[in-house]
Design a protein around this motif. Structure first.
Motif, PDB file in Angstrom:
ATOM      1  N   ALA A  92       0.841  -1.199   0.000  1.00 48.73           N
ATOM      2  CA  ALA A  92       0.000   0.000   0.000  1.00 48.73           C
ATOM      3  C   ALA A  92       0.873   1.244   0.000  1.00 48.73           C
ATOM      4  O   ALA A  92       2.011   1.222   0.462  1.00 48.73           O
ATOM      5  CB  ALA A  92      -0.913   0.006   1.229  1.00 48.73           C
ATOM      6  N   ILE A 118       0.776   4.965   1.554  1.00 52.26           N
ATOM      7  CA  ILE A 118       0.085   5.766   2.562  1.00 52.26           C
ATOM      8  C   ILE A 118       0.639   7.178   2.523  1.00 52.26           C
ATOM      9  O   ILE A 118       1.855   7.375   2.583  1.00 52.26           O
ATOM     10  CB  ILE A 118       0.254   5.170   3.981  1.00 52.26           C
ATOM     11  CG1 ILE A 118      -0.326   3.759   4.038  1.00 52.26           C
ATOM     12  CG2 ILE A 118      -0.407   6.074   5.024  1.00 52.26           C
ATOM     13  CD1 ILE A 118      -0.151   3.058   5.371  1.00 52.26           C
ATOM     14  N   ARG A 119      -0.266   8.136   2.393  1.00 56.79           N
ATOM     15  CA  ARG A 119       0.098   9.550   2.463  1.00 56.79           C
ATOM     16  C   ARG A 119      -0.247  10.023   3.863  1.00 56.79           C
ATOM     17  O   ARG A 119      -1.324   9.728   4.386  1.00 56.79           O
ATOM     18  CB  ARG A 119      -0.645  10.355   1.408  1.00 56.79           C
ATOM     19  CG  ARG A 119      -0.271   9.930  -0.001  1.00 56.79           C
ATOM     20  CD  ARG A 119      -0.850  10.829  -1.084  1.00 56.79           C
ATOM     21  NE  ARG A 119      -2.080  11.493  -0.779  1.00 56.79           N
ATOM     22  CZ  ARG A 119      -3.274  11.157  -1.267  1.00 56.79           C
ATOM     23  NH1 ARG A 119      -3.385  10.142  -2.086  1.00 56.79           N
ATOM     24  NH2 ARG A 119      -4.356  11.840  -0.948  1.00 56.79           N
ATOM     25  N   LEU A 120       0.665  10.781   4.472  1.00 56.64           N
ATOM     26  CA  LEU A 120       0.467  11.286   5.827  1.00 56.64           C
ATOM     27  C   LEU A 120       0.534  12.801   5.807  1.00 56.64           C
ATOM     28  O   LEU A 120       1.519  13.372   5.353  1.00 56.64           O
ATOM     29  CB  LEU A 120       1.544  10.725   6.765  1.00 56.64           C
ATOM     30  CG  LEU A 120       1.583  11.247   8.193  1.00 56.64           C
ATOM     31  CD1 LEU A 120       0.317  10.840   8.946  1.00 56.64           C
ATOM     32  CD2 LEU A 120       2.821  10.729   8.905  1.00 56.64           C
ATOM     33  N   ASP A 136       0.600  16.753   1.589  1.00 58.95           N
ATOM     34  CA  ASP A 136       1.061  15.656   2.422  1.00 58.95           C
ATOM     35  C   ASP A 136       2.466  15.934   2.932  1.00 58.95           C
ATOM     36  O   ASP A 136       3.297  16.500   2.231  1.00 58.95           O
ATOM     37  CB  ASP A 136       1.069  14.344   1.624  1.00 58.95           C
ATOM     38  CG  ASP A 136      -0.308  13.991   1.104  1.00 58.95           C
ATOM     39  OD1 ASP A 136      -1.262  14.139   1.880  1.00 58.95           O
ATOM     40  OD2 ASP A 136      -0.415  13.592  -0.063  1.00 58.95           O
ATOM     41  N   ILE A 158      -2.090   1.775   9.794  1.00 63.26           N
ATOM     42  CA  ILE A 158      -2.762   3.062   9.556  1.00 63.26           C
ATOM     43  C   ILE A 158      -3.150   3.702  10.885  1.00 63.26           C
ATOM     44  O   ILE A 158      -2.922   4.902  11.095  1.00 63.26           O
ATOM     45  CB  ILE A 158      -4.000   2.875   8.647  1.00 63.26           C
ATOM     46  CG1 ILE A 158      -3.569   2.469   7.239  1.00 63.26           C
ATOM     47  CG2 ILE A 158      -4.841   4.150   8.615  1.00 63.26           C
ATOM     48  CD1 ILE A 158      -4.700   1.958   6.366  1.00 63.26           C
ATOM     49  N   ASN A 180      -1.980   7.344  12.282  1.00 63.64           N
ATOM     50  CA  ASN A 180      -2.967   8.395  12.533  1.00 63.64           C
ATOM     51  C   ASN A 180      -2.652   9.211  13.783  1.00 63.64           C
ATOM     52  O   ASN A 180      -3.152  10.327  13.927  1.00 63.64           O
ATOM     53  CB  ASN A 180      -4.384   7.818  12.612  1.00 63.64           C
ATOM     54  CG  ASN A 180      -4.967   7.553  11.243  1.00 63.64           C
ATOM     55  OD1 ASN A 180      -4.639   8.223  10.270  1.00 63.64           O
ATOM     56  ND2 ASN A 180      -5.830   6.555  11.155  1.00 63.64           N
ATOM     57  N   THR A 186      -4.239  10.267   7.455  1.00 60.09           N
ATOM     58  CA  THR A 186      -3.662   9.411   6.425  1.00 60.09           C
ATOM     59  C   THR A 186      -4.639   9.203   5.281  1.00 60.09           C
ATOM     60  O   THR A 186      -5.850   9.327   5.443  1.00 60.09           O
ATOM     61  CB  THR A 186      -3.290   8.031   7.001  1.00 60.09           C
ATOM     62  OG1 THR A 186      -4.460   7.428   7.536  1.00 60.09           O
ATOM     63  CG2 THR A 186      -2.208   8.131   8.050  1.00 60.09           C
ATOM     64  N   SER A 187      -4.086   8.866   4.144  1.00 57.85           N
ATOM     65  CA  SER A 187      -4.860   8.458   2.977  1.00 57.85           C
ATOM     66  C   SER A 187      -4.113   7.263   2.392  1.00 57.85           C
ATOM     67  O   SER A 187      -2.900   7.330   2.179  1.00 57.85           O
ATOM     68  CB  SER A 187      -4.929   9.602   1.971  1.00 57.85           C
ATOM     69  OG  SER A 187      -5.564   9.172   0.787  1.00 57.85           O
ATOM     70  N   THR A 188      -4.826   6.172   2.158  1.00 60.54           N
ATOM     71  CA  THR A 188      -4.181   4.923   1.758  1.00 60.54           C
ATOM     72  C   THR A 188      -4.697   4.442   0.419  1.00 60.54           C
ATOM     73  O   THR A 188      -5.891   4.502   0.139  1.00 60.54           O
ATOM     74  CB  THR A 188      -4.448   3.834   2.826  1.00 60.54           C
ATOM     75  OG1 THR A 188      -3.993   4.312   4.091  1.00 60.54           O
ATOM     76  CG2 THR A 188      -3.750   2.535   2.492  1.00 60.54           C
TER      77      THR A 188
END
Length: 148
Positions: free
Chosen positions: A69, A71-73, A101, A119, A123, A128-130
């Motif tokens: 995956a 993941i944007r944080l 991000d 995730i 958080n 986050t966006s996954t």
């Protein structure tokens, strides 16, 4: 240090990226240089940090990871996540980026529940966006010197 990379160095780098265990003698045969000349060039490339390391390419699925995956944080407080991502074995790449991000990371998980735990831990540092990777079209592509 930014060493001058000639056609022989380019070919040596290409061969080592294909097979880092290739002998200097075999590289020499393929680039038409002696084994000592190849060894000296490789030492120079290592000393100038063009070659940073030699690694094994591990198949994540063979170790039980079924999900990759991205993941944007998004975080407002600098990089408070840096220590966590450095110690989390499932996060295999993490980049500080421009834009909304703060970081983008590549993560391995055994299943959806495992991914959800990662995730949840991230958080704590921000939202986050996954995205789950479905297909990889390019990975581990050989790096070449820019053609200016």
């Amino acid at each position: 240090m930014n060493p001058k990379i000639d056609q022989f160095d380019q070919k040596i780098l290409q061969l080592l990226q294909q097979d880092a265990r290739m002998s200097h003698a075999e590289i020499g045969r393929q680039v038409h240089l002696s084994q000592p000349a190849v060894s000296e060039r490789i030492k120079r490339l290592e000393a100038s940090e063009v070659i940073r390391a030699y690694r094994a390419d591990i198949n994540p699925k063979a170790l039980g990871y079924q999900i990759t995956a991205m993941i944007r944080l998004s975080t407002q407080q600098g990089r408070p996540y840096a220590q966590y991502v450095a110690t989390c074995p499932e996060i295999i790449d993490c980049y500080t980026v421009t834009g909304e991000d703060g970081a983008v990371m590549r993560v391995l998980a055994t299943d959806v529940e495992h991914l959800q735990r990662i995730i949840n831990e991230l958080n704590v540092f921000g939202s986050t966006s996954t995205a789950i990777v479905l297909t990889t079209h390019v990975a581990g592509k050989a790096i070449t010197a820019p053609q200016l």
